[in-house]
Design a protein around this motif. Structure first.
Motif, PDB file in Angstrom:
ATOM      1  N   ASP A  25       0.863  -1.187   0.000  1.00  0.00           N
ATOM      2  CA  ASP A  25       0.000   0.000   0.000  1.00  0.00           C
ATOM      3  C   ASP A  25       0.900   1.236   0.000  1.00  0.00           C
ATOM      4  OD1 ASP A  25      -2.143   1.641   0.144  1.00  0.00           O
ATOM      5  OD2 ASP A  25      -2.929   0.849   2.032  1.00  0.00           O
ATOM      6  N   PRO A  26       1.254   1.737  -1.200  1.00  0.00           N
ATOM      7  CA  PRO A  26       2.261   2.796  -1.303  1.00  0.00           C
ATOM      8  C   PRO A  26       1.911   4.045  -0.508  1.00  0.00           C
ATOM      9  CG  PRO A  26       1.793   1.868  -3.458  1.00  0.00           C
ATOM     10  CD  PRO A  26       0.771   1.297  -2.517  1.00  0.00           C
ATOM     11  N   VAL A  27       2.967   4.777  -0.089  1.00  0.00           N
ATOM     12  CA  VAL A  27       2.772   5.958   0.759  1.00  0.00           C
ATOM     13  C   VAL A  27       3.008   7.272   0.000  1.00  0.00           C
ATOM     14  CG1 VAL A  27       3.257   4.804   2.940  1.00  0.00           C
ATOM     15  CG2 VAL A  27       5.159   5.696   1.587  1.00  0.00           C
ATOM     16  N   GLU A  28       3.377   7.188  -1.284  1.00  0.00           N
ATOM     17  CA  GLU A  28       3.582   8.423  -2.054  1.00  0.00           C
ATOM     18  C   GLU A  28       2.216   9.103  -2.230  1.00  0.00           C
ATOM     19  OE1 GLU A  28       4.984   5.479  -2.948  1.00  0.00           O
ATOM     20  OE2 GLU A  28       6.989   6.099  -2.298  1.00  0.00           O
ATOM     21  N   PRO A  29       2.166  10.434  -2.067  1.00  0.00           N
ATOM     22  CA  PRO A  29       0.874  11.114  -2.185  1.00  0.00           C
ATOM     23  C   PRO A  29       0.224  10.881  -3.552  1.00  0.00           C
ATOM     24  CG  PRO A  29       2.572  12.629  -1.384  1.00  0.00           C
ATOM     25  CD  PRO A  29       3.276  11.363  -1.768  1.00  0.00           C
ATOM     26  N   THR A  30      -1.081  10.799  -3.544  1.00  0.00           N
ATOM     27  CA  THR A  30      -1.826  10.714  -4.806  1.00  0.00           C
ATOM     28  C   THR A  30      -1.586  12.020  -5.573  1.00  0.00           C
ATOM     29  OG1 THR A  30      -3.512   9.574  -3.519  1.00  0.00           O
ATOM     30  CG2 THR A  30      -4.135  10.255  -5.751  1.00  0.00           C
ATOM     31  N   ALA A  71      13.763   2.773  -7.842  1.00  0.00           N
ATOM     32  CA  ALA A  71      14.876   3.207  -6.978  1.00  0.00           C
ATOM     33  C   ALA A  71      14.855   2.414  -5.666  1.00  0.00           C
ATOM     34  CB  ALA A  71      14.763   4.701  -6.704  1.00  0.00           C
ATOM     35  N   LYS A  72      13.678   2.195  -5.119  1.00  0.00           N
ATOM     36  CA  LYS A  72      13.582   1.425  -3.860  1.00  0.00           C
ATOM     37  C   LYS A  72      14.065  -0.006  -4.087  1.00  0.00           C
ATOM     38  CE  LYS A  72       9.488   3.936  -2.264  1.00  0.00           C
ATOM     39  NZ  LYS A  72       8.115   3.820  -1.764  1.00  0.00           N
ATOM     40  N   TRP A  73      13.625  -0.601  -5.194  1.00  0.00           N
ATOM     41  CA  TRP A  73      14.009  -1.994  -5.480  1.00  0.00           C
ATOM     42  C   TRP A  73      15.539  -2.088  -5.571  1.00  0.00           C
ATOM     43  CZ3 TRP A  73      16.651  -5.248  -8.641  1.00  0.00           C
ATOM     44  CH2 TRP A  73      16.326  -6.616  -8.538  1.00  0.00           C
ATOM     45  N   ALA A  74      16.139  -1.111  -6.256  1.00  0.00           N
ATOM     46  CA  ALA A  74      17.593  -1.163  -6.462  1.00  0.00           C
ATOM     47  C   ALA A  74      18.338  -1.051  -5.130  1.00  0.00           C
ATOM     48  CB  ALA A  74      18.016  -0.045  -7.415  1.00  0.00           C
ATOM     49  N   VAL A  75      17.901  -0.124  -4.255  1.00  0.00           N
ATOM     50  CA  VAL A  75      18.569   0.037  -2.947  1.00  0.00           C
ATOM     51  C   VAL A  75      18.439  -1.244  -2.126  1.00  0.00           C
ATOM     52  CG1 VAL A  75      18.340   1.214  -0.711  1.00  0.00           C
ATOM     53  CG2 VAL A  75      18.328   2.540  -2.835  1.00  0.00           C
ATOM     54  N   GLY A 108       6.774  -4.365 -11.145  1.00  0.00           N
ATOM     55  CA  GLY A 108       5.920  -4.736 -10.015  1.00  0.00           C
ATOM     56  C   GLY A 108       6.177  -3.857  -8.812  1.00  0.00           C
ATOM     57  N   LEU A 109       5.669  -4.317  -7.676  1.00  0.00           N
ATOM     58  CA  LEU A 109       5.765  -3.519  -6.448  1.00  0.00           C
ATOM     59  C   LEU A 109       6.491  -4.292  -5.362  1.00  0.00           C
ATOM     60  CD1 LEU A 109       4.634  -0.782  -5.277  1.00  0.00           C
ATOM     61  CD2 LEU A 109       2.722  -2.116  -4.388  1.00  0.00           C
ATOM     62  N   TYR A 110       7.214  -5.365  -5.753  1.00  0.00           N
ATOM     63  CA  TYR A 110       7.740  -6.263  -4.727  1.00  0.00           C
ATOM     64  C   TYR A 110       9.161  -6.704  -5.019  1.00  0.00           C
ATOM     65  CZ  TYR A 110       2.776  -6.280  -3.946  1.00  0.00           C
ATOM     66  OH  TYR A 110       1.496  -5.854  -3.736  1.00  0.00           O
ATOM     67  N   LEU A 111       9.830  -7.091  -3.926  1.00  0.00           N
ATOM     68  CA  LEU A 111      11.132  -7.755  -4.050  1.00  0.00           C
ATOM     69  C   LEU A 111      10.966  -9.115  -3.387  1.00  0.00           C
ATOM     70  CD1 LEU A 111      14.625  -6.322  -3.388  1.00  0.00           C
ATOM     71  CD2 LEU A 111      13.858  -8.299  -2.069  1.00  0.00           C
ATOM     72  N   LEU A 130       9.191  -8.306   0.082  1.00  0.00           N
ATOM     73  CA  LEU A 130       9.197  -6.920   0.545  1.00  0.00           C
ATOM     74  C   LEU A 130       8.320  -6.111  -0.397  1.00  0.00           C
ATOM     75  CD1 LEU A 130      12.996  -6.271   1.234  1.00  0.00           C
ATOM     76  CD2 LEU A 130      11.258  -7.240   2.754  1.00  0.00           C
ATOM     77  N   ALA A 131       7.334  -5.415   0.155  1.00  0.00           N
ATOM     78  CA  ALA A 131       6.567  -4.474  -0.666  1.00  0.00           C
ATOM     79  C   ALA A 131       7.368  -3.166  -0.712  1.00  0.00           C
ATOM     80  CB  ALA A 131       5.197  -4.243  -0.050  1.00  0.00           C
ATOM     81  N   LEU A 132       7.469  -2.578  -1.901  1.00  0.00           N
ATOM     82  CA  LEU A 132       8.312  -1.387  -2.093  1.00  0.00           C
ATOM     83  C   LEU A 132       7.570  -0.153  -1.589  1.00  0.00           C
ATOM     84  CD1 LEU A 132       9.548  -2.327  -5.685  1.00  0.00           C
ATOM     85  CD2 LEU A 132      10.731  -2.724  -3.500  1.00  0.00           C
ATOM     86  N   VAL A 133       7.329  -0.141  -0.285  1.00  0.00           N
ATOM     87  CA  VAL A 133       6.523   0.921   0.306  1.00  0.00           C
ATOM     88  C   VAL A 133       7.364   1.972   1.035  1.00  0.00           C
ATOM     89  CG1 VAL A 133       4.733   1.386   2.032  1.00  0.00           C
ATOM     90  CG2 VAL A 133       4.425  -0.458   0.373  1.00  0.00           C
TER      91      VAL A 133
END
Ligand SMILES: Cc1ncc(COP(=O)(O)O)c(C=O)c1O
Length: 376
Positions: A37-42, A295-299, A317-320, A359-362
């Protein structure tokens, strides 16, 4: 109670919420890779479209959805996949894709003729299985093998099983592994499903979150006859709370579903659909969002690999998806939790997930950095 309710295990993500609440109570700072459930603002233009559409007089929404939303969806499918659909006959809005996925089995399974199977991959999104059970059908999990790219291959199932299958679910980019497929794979599944009278349903809610050069294809690029694709504003546009998505594909099936869905109150409010229409009409915000997830996935991938943890490559996708270092995913999740890191043990996604974690990239990129610095 309906028998499936007695057999029901707690929804895995509800378990995670409970663990997280216990940590918060103990005052432990939490980095939550659990729920997708991503946290970036809509993006601001989306709530603006919603607000502008709130009417003075509130009336029931229509199951068919607003023409503006259906047109925006058709425009998106044309731009993104070069697929032409008729917005009036081949698109049906849904209140997010979860309810649409769950409800499909109720409309399509026929236990009286034995055409009552729902085939899906494990590990996978748990709703395909529960939809089969609540429709009084048979859940047919198929273990997805790593060395086959986590691809569900219908042709590998016995013909007798295929002839009793009503719906086959595919989901690429895949939750939880991040596996992707090409058009040749989609074509082969569509051919096999057609040969056995199976409705091939493609859960495409992560289609716009790619990290590589090549965007993931849609089943609709292969055909629209006899198939349905399920899309969602949730992750593409940061709209998980809005509940907005759509089903597209076979016109005859869409007509049947439209008539059937009018029997239960599942039409989205027109102001939510106005927000959905604005989201589908714009691609720029989706591109911005996928750059953040990449960027999150790469880190995370770099940090975990540096600690000797095996991370599966992924291009969307949204996962690792990573291998549990000592094999016991629940114990490992508990160890992570002691450090305030919430992960999902692979078993949450079915037996095929044992020995892995998701891991969800949240969490934000800097939180991803802090997490890998203290990772157990
Ligand atoms: C594979 C898959 N399909 C469908 C959904 C449902 O998403 P929504 O109902 O928000 O559209 C999810 C949510 O995480 C998912 O992972």
């Amino acid at each position: 109670m309906f028998p499936a309710l007695h057999a029901l295990k707690p929804y895995p993500m509800a378990q995670l919420q409970a663990r997280k609440a216990a940590l918060a109570k103990a005052g432990i700072p939490i980095i939550d890779f659990g729920i997708g459930d991503p946290v970036e603002p809509t993006p601001a233009f989306i709530p603006e479209a919603l607000k502008a559409a709130v009417p003075e007089v509130s009336q029931y929404p229509s199951v068919a959805g607003t023409p503006a939303l259906r047109r925006a969806v058709a425009g998106y499918l044309q731009r993104r996949f070069a697929v032409a659909v008729d917005p009036d006959t081949q698109v049906l809005p849904s209140a997010g894709s979860k309810e649409a996925i769950f409800h499909l089995a109720l409309a399509v399974l026929d236990p009286t003729t034995g055409r009552d199977g729902v085939v899906f991959g494990t590990p996978g999104y748990p709703v395909y299985e529960s939809s089969a059970l609540f429709a009084g059908g048979r859940a047919v999990p198929v273990v997805l093998e790593r060395d086959r790219g986590f691809r569900l291959d219908l042709a590998a199932l016995p013909a007798a099983e295929l002839d009793r299958t009503a719906i086959a679910w595919i989901n690429y980019p895949h939750n939880p592994t991040g596996a992707c497929v090409d058009r040749g794979y989609l074509r082969a599944q569509a051919d096999c499903a057609a040969a056995h009278g199976i409705l091939l349903a493609s859960d495409e809610c992560y289609q716009d979150l790619w990290f590589a050069d090549e965007p993931p294809p849609s089943l609709l690029q292969e055909r629209t006859a006899g198939v349905l694709a399920f899309h969602s504003c949730s992750k593409r546009s940061g709209m998980t709370g809005y509940r907005s998505g759509f089903i597209a594909g076979d016109a005859a099936l869409i007509a049947r579903l439209r008539g059937w869905r009018a029997h239960f109150g599942v039409g989205s409010p027109a102001f939510v659909e106005a927000a959905g229409a604005a989201a589908w009409a714009d691609d720029g915000h989706a591109a911005d969002r996928r750059r953040i997830f990449a960027a999150k996935w790469a880190v995370l991938a770099e940090g975990l690999r540096a600690r000797g943890i095996e991370v599966l490559p992924s291009s969307a996708g949204l996962y690792l998806w990573a291998r549990v270092p000592d094999g016991d995913a629940d114990a490992y999740a508990a160890r992570c939790l002691e450090r305030g890191i919430v992960i999902s043990p692979g078993g949450f996604f079915g037996a095929g997930g044992d020995g892995w974690f998701r891991l969800a990239l949240v969490p934000a990129v800097d939180q991803c950095r802090s997490a890998v610095a203290t990772w157990p």
